[in-house]
Write a protein that holds these residues in place. Sequence first.
Motif, short mmCIF file in Angstrom:
data_model
loop_
_atom_site.label_atom_id
_atom_site.label_comp_id
_atom_site.label_asym_id
_atom_site.label_seq_id
_atom_site.Cartn_x
_atom_site.Cartn_y
_atom_site.Cartn_z
N ALA A 245 25.17 -0.27 -5.34
CA ALA A 245 24.00 -0.99 -5.85
C ALA A 245 22.82 -0.04 -6.06
O ALA A 245 22.10 -0.14 -7.05
N ASN A 246 22.62 0.88 -5.13
CA ASN A 246 21.53 1.84 -5.25
C ASN A 246 21.74 2.76 -6.44
O ASN A 246 20.80 3.03 -7.20
N ILE A 247 22.96 3.24 -6.63
CA ILE A 247 23.25 4.13 -7.75
C ILE A 247 23.05 3.39 -9.07
O ILE A 247 22.43 3.92 -10.01
N LEU A 248 23.56 2.17 -9.17
CA LEU A 248 23.43 1.41 -10.42
C LEU A 248 22.00 0.96 -10.68
O LEU A 248 21.60 0.79 -11.84
N SER A 249 21.22 0.77 -9.61
CA SER A 249 19.84 0.34 -9.82
C SER A 249 18.98 1.44 -10.43
O SER A 249 17.93 1.16 -11.01
N ASN A 250 19.41 2.68 -10.32
CA ASN A 250 18.66 3.79 -10.92
C ASN A 250 18.77 3.81 -12.43
O ASN A 250 18.03 4.55 -13.09
N PHE A 251 19.68 3.04 -13.02
CA PHE A 251 19.87 3.04 -14.46
C PHE A 251 18.96 2.05 -15.18
O PHE A 251 18.94 2.04 -16.41
N THR A 252 18.26 1.21 -14.45
CA THR A 252 17.37 0.24 -15.09
C THR A 252 15.94 0.45 -14.61
O THR A 252 15.70 0.82 -13.47
N TYR B 136 14.68 -2.07 -11.66
CA TYR B 136 15.03 -1.81 -10.27
C TYR B 136 14.66 -0.41 -9.80
O TYR B 136 14.45 -0.19 -8.61
N SER B 137 14.59 0.55 -10.71
CA SER B 137 14.32 1.91 -10.26
C SER B 137 12.86 2.15 -9.88
O SER B 137 12.57 3.01 -9.06
N HIS B 138 11.93 1.36 -10.44
CA HIS B 138 10.51 1.57 -10.16
C HIS B 138 9.90 0.50 -9.25
O HIS B 138 8.72 0.59 -8.93
N HIS B 139 10.66 -0.47 -8.85
CA HIS B 139 10.12 -1.57 -8.06
C HIS B 139 10.96 -1.70 -6.78
O HIS B 139 12.10 -2.15 -6.82
#
Length: 163
Positions: free
Chosen positions: A120-127, A130-133
């Motif tokens: 989830a953490n790795i995939l959240s970096n692609f949007t 989720y990456s800035h909030h």
Amino acid sequence: ITKGVNYVAKIRTGVPWSNWEPWADYFGIADENHMVGYAAYVMAAIVFASLSAFFVRQFAPKARGSGIPEVKTILGGFMMDEVLSAKTLAIKCLGLALSTGAGMSLGKEGPLVHVACCWANILSNFTVKYSHHEGKRREMLSAAAAAGVSTAFGAPLGGVLFS
């Protein structure tokens, strides 16, 4: 992870690349009381457990343990470096397959929560959402922890109650 565990566990009982013949037959040794097979079984288990410990210690020390206390700490709002990184994910999966396949008495339920949160953490970096909030990222990690518990125990409601 399951395929890796099964393959490693089967290596302990025989030679995998030659139609699973016993180790004594592979080495051409008469083994009437099965001591060669037993010794190969024990040595393979020691090698796999040692490799697991070596990989975790050298490459990703944050991959040790079940990972649930770290995930709960992160969900509580604390930042922990490298706990949810790709390197931790790779070493966690490899170490879990090796140690479980070695016959160690440990479960894969706790580490599956950690693995789900790493994904989830790795995939959240692609949007951007989720990456800035950080609040949204924690929501995603909470859902991943619930998915990990649900996967490990086959209990969807248990996953929801965990998170």
